[in-house]
Design a protein around this motif. Structure first.
Motif, short mmCIF file in Angstrom:
data_model
loop_
_atom_site.label_atom_id
_atom_site.label_comp_id
_atom_site.label_asym_id
_atom_site.label_seq_id
_atom_site.Cartn_x
_atom_site.Cartn_y
_atom_site.Cartn_z
N PHE A 68 1.78 -13.57 11.77
CA PHE A 68 0.50 -12.86 11.92
C PHE A 68 0.59 -11.47 11.29
CE2 PHE A 68 -1.04 -9.40 14.70
CZ PHE A 68 -2.35 -9.36 14.26
N LEU A 69 1.65 -10.74 11.61
CA LEU A 69 1.77 -9.36 11.15
C LEU A 69 1.74 -9.28 9.61
CD1 LEU A 69 4.45 -8.00 13.67
CD2 LEU A 69 2.02 -7.37 13.60
N ASP A 70 2.33 -10.26 8.94
CA ASP A 70 2.34 -10.26 7.47
C ASP A 70 0.90 -10.24 6.93
OD1 ASP A 70 5.08 -10.37 7.57
OD2 ASP A 70 5.20 -12.54 7.22
N ILE A 71 0.03 -11.05 7.52
CA ILE A 71 -1.38 -11.10 7.06
C ILE A 71 -2.14 -9.86 7.53
CG2 ILE A 71 -3.55 -12.39 7.33
CD1 ILE A 71 -1.99 -14.95 7.22
N TYR A 72 -1.88 -9.46 8.76
CA TYR A 72 -2.57 -8.31 9.36
C TYR A 72 -2.35 -7.04 8.52
CZ TYR A 72 -2.50 -4.64 13.16
OH TYR A 72 -2.64 -3.53 13.94
N TYR A 73 -1.11 -6.80 8.08
CA TYR A 73 -0.83 -5.61 7.27
C TYR A 73 -1.48 -5.73 5.89
CZ TYR A 73 2.43 -4.30 10.99
OH TYR A 73 2.96 -3.98 12.20
N THR A 74 -1.53 -6.93 5.35
CA THR A 74 -2.18 -7.13 4.04
C THR A 74 -3.67 -6.83 4.14
OG1 THR A 74 -0.55 -8.83 3.52
CG2 THR A 74 -2.54 -8.79 2.16
N VAL A 75 -4.33 -7.34 5.18
CA VAL A 75 -5.77 -7.11 5.34
C VAL A 75 -6.03 -5.61 5.54
CG1 VAL A 75 -7.81 -7.60 6.74
CG2 VAL A 75 -6.17 -9.43 6.25
N ALA A 76 -5.17 -4.95 6.30
CA ALA A 76 -5.36 -3.52 6.58
C ALA A 76 -5.22 -2.67 5.32
CB ALA A 76 -4.34 -3.06 7.64
N SER A 77 -4.63 -3.24 4.27
CA SER A 77 -4.39 -2.44 3.06
C SER A 77 -5.67 -2.10 2.31
CB SER A 77 -3.41 -3.16 2.13
OG SER A 77 -4.06 -4.28 1.54
N VAL A 78 -6.82 -2.65 2.71
CA VAL A 78 -8.09 -2.26 2.05
C VAL A 78 -8.60 -0.91 2.58
CG1 VAL A 78 -8.82 -4.64 1.57
CG2 VAL A 78 -9.59 -3.52 3.70
N LEU A 79 -8.07 -0.47 3.74
CA LEU A 79 -8.58 0.74 4.39
C LEU A 79 -7.98 1.98 3.73
CD1 LEU A 79 -8.21 -0.47 8.09
CD2 LEU A 79 -10.32 -0.34 6.76
N CYS A 80 -8.82 2.81 3.13
CA CYS A 80 -8.31 3.97 2.39
C CYS A 80 -8.99 5.29 2.76
CB CYS A 80 -8.52 3.78 0.89
SG CYS A 80 -7.68 2.35 0.23
N THR A 81 -10.31 5.26 2.97
CA THR A 81 -11.04 6.52 3.10
C THR A 81 -11.50 6.75 4.54
OG1 THR A 81 -13.19 5.51 2.72
CG2 THR A 81 -11.96 6.20 0.77
N GLU A 82 -11.91 7.98 4.78
CA GLU A 82 -12.45 8.33 6.10
C GLU A 82 -13.58 7.38 6.48
OE1 GLU A 82 -14.96 11.12 8.77
OE2 GLU A 82 -15.52 9.81 7.12
N GLU A 83 -14.42 7.08 5.49
CA GLU A 83 -15.56 6.19 5.71
C GLU A 83 -15.08 4.79 6.14
OE1 GLU A 83 -17.67 5.41 2.12
OE2 GLU A 83 -19.36 4.47 3.15
N ASP A 84 -14.01 4.30 5.52
CA ASP A 84 -13.48 2.97 5.86
C ASP A 84 -13.08 2.93 7.34
OD1 ASP A 84 -13.72 2.50 3.16
OD2 ASP A 84 -11.56 2.71 2.76
N PHE A 85 -12.35 3.96 7.76
CA PHE A 85 -11.87 3.97 9.15
C PHE A 85 -13.05 4.13 10.12
CE2 PHE A 85 -8.04 4.62 6.74
CZ PHE A 85 -7.15 3.78 7.41
N HIS A 86 -14.01 4.94 9.72
CA HIS A 86 -15.22 5.04 10.55
C HIS A 86 -15.89 3.68 10.66
CE1 HIS A 86 -19.63 5.18 10.77
NE2 HIS A 86 -19.39 6.03 11.77
N ASP A 87 -16.06 3.00 9.54
CA ASP A 87 -16.84 1.75 9.53
C ASP A 87 -16.18 0.66 10.37
OD1 ASP A 87 -18.53 3.10 7.89
OD2 ASP A 87 -18.16 1.89 6.09
N VAL A 88 -14.86 0.56 10.29
CA VAL A 88 -14.21 -0.49 11.08
C VAL A 88 -14.29 -0.16 12.57
CG1 VAL A 88 -11.84 0.40 10.76
CG2 VAL A 88 -12.16 -1.97 11.32
#
Ligand code: HPA
Ligand code: ZN
Length: 344
Positions: A68-88
């Motif tokens: 699970f963690l292998d996929i979870y960290y890959t998916v999380a790699s799209v998060l880059c900007t303040e806006e991304d973290f706000h949106d999620v």
């Protein structure tokens, strides 16, 4: 054709769905739904190694925590900007409101992002903005728990703590997550001592896949105030007695346990035994986008699959509200409403 009346279990699940609840074990990166992950990936020009959200969902066939963690960290790699973290976080909090969550203590994994060059400020800035907005617009009380990745070194965790120092006021506490195997709590003794001196609350994942000794070490070496998962405590009677005596909360995530193959089916879950032992258990979603349901769905499926009484369901909800790190005066009106809903 006449439909049959709802079963006792389904009526109980409806009641629980309406009840106020505390979400104490949710990883914000684990709330990122495939559709939003692809949308954020597109705007950041980061391609995920799956063709579509549906293809990503197909990949959610985990064999254990690490798979699970292998996929979870890959998916999380799209998060880059303040806006991304706000949106999620905002997407999660809107869903939480619909599930009648009144308090959310949200985990985040800064190391996953810092290593990719994302500034700490973007992570905490976006999450904090969503939390403030949720307090204002949704009436949810929410706070952040910064988790350290236990597969990395204590030195790296200490560096992360240094980078978090300017944002100390935006942190409720610290936690410990990622793969348990080979990474005992003792590895982070000095780190947690320092965090406690800073006045931060401390929690730790322990006894999910790791042995009961990891739960004992989380309490003794880290001073953990709550144990995340903790289900393997049942293998050690002395430990169960201690957890009951010291009223240590266990934040249990049954859907996660089934998806990560700790139990074959939900009907095999040890939740009834944890409750019968008098442990201070509450139910949570862990990584709802990956494990098939948010907090109401976790309760509903558990109630449908396991022999849980109305008083068990009430106890689980009460434990959650009482185990949150908030003022007893903040919890009181919600506890009253919970008791009234259940007719206590
Ligand atoms: N266990 C450990 N680490 C995690 C988990 C989990 O269930 N979810 C996200 N990080
Ligand atoms: Zn977790």
């Amino acid at each position: 054709m006449q439909s049959s009346p709802p079963s006792h279990a389904s009526r109980l699940a409806d009641l629980v769905a309406r009840a106020p609840k505390a979400e104490l074990h949710v990883h914000i990166e684990g709330t990122l739904q495939p559709e939003l992950a692809f949308e954020i990936g597109r705007r950041n020009r980061i391609a995920l190694p799956w063709e579509s959200p549906e293809a990503l969902r197909q990949a959610y066939a985990f064999t254990d925590l690490q798979s699970f963690l292998d996929i979870y960290y890959t998916v999380a790699s799209v998060l880059c900007t303040e806006e991304d973290f706000h949106d999620v976080a905002w997407a999660y909090l809107q869903g939480a409101r619909d599930d009648n969550v009144v308090r959310a203590e949200i985990f985040f994994d800064p190391q996953t992002h810092l290593v990719r060059g994302v500034p700490f400020e973007a992570v905490i800035g976006g999450l904090s903005r969503a939390i403030c907005r949720a307090e204002r617009e949704l009436g949810i009380s929410a706070a952040l728990i910064m988790c350290f990745l236990r597969h990395l070194s204590e030195r790296e965790a200490l560096e992360t703590l240094e980078r978090a120092a300017p944002y100390r006021g935006q942190l409720l506490g610290v936690g410990l997550d990622s793969g348990e195997r080979g990474n005992p709590p003792e590895k982070f003794r000095d780190l947690f001592a320092r965090c406690r001196r800073l006045g931060l609350h401390s929690v730790a994942h322990a006894g999910e896949e790791g042995p009961p000794e990891f739960i004992t070490a989380a309490l003794d070496a880290l001073g953990a105030e709550r144990i995340d998962h903790g289900i393997r405590c049942l293998e050690d009677r002395g430990l169960v007695a201690r957890l009951v005596r010291e009223r240590i909360p266990l934040t249990v995530c049954p859907l996660s346990n089934v998806r990560l193959r700790v139990f074959e089916t939900l009907a095999d879950h040890c939740l009834p035994r944890l409750l019968a032992a008098g442990l201070r258990v509450s139910l949570h979603s862990d990584d709802p986008a990956f494990f098939g349901g948010a907090i109401n769905e976790v309760h509903r499926q558990s109630i449908m699959a396991l022999p849980l009484s109305e008083s068990d369901a009430h106890r689980l909800l009460r434990n959650g509200l009482e185990s949150a790190f908030w003022e007893p005066t903040a919890a009181a009106p919600h506890l009253e409403r919970l008791d009234a809903l259940f007719g206590f």
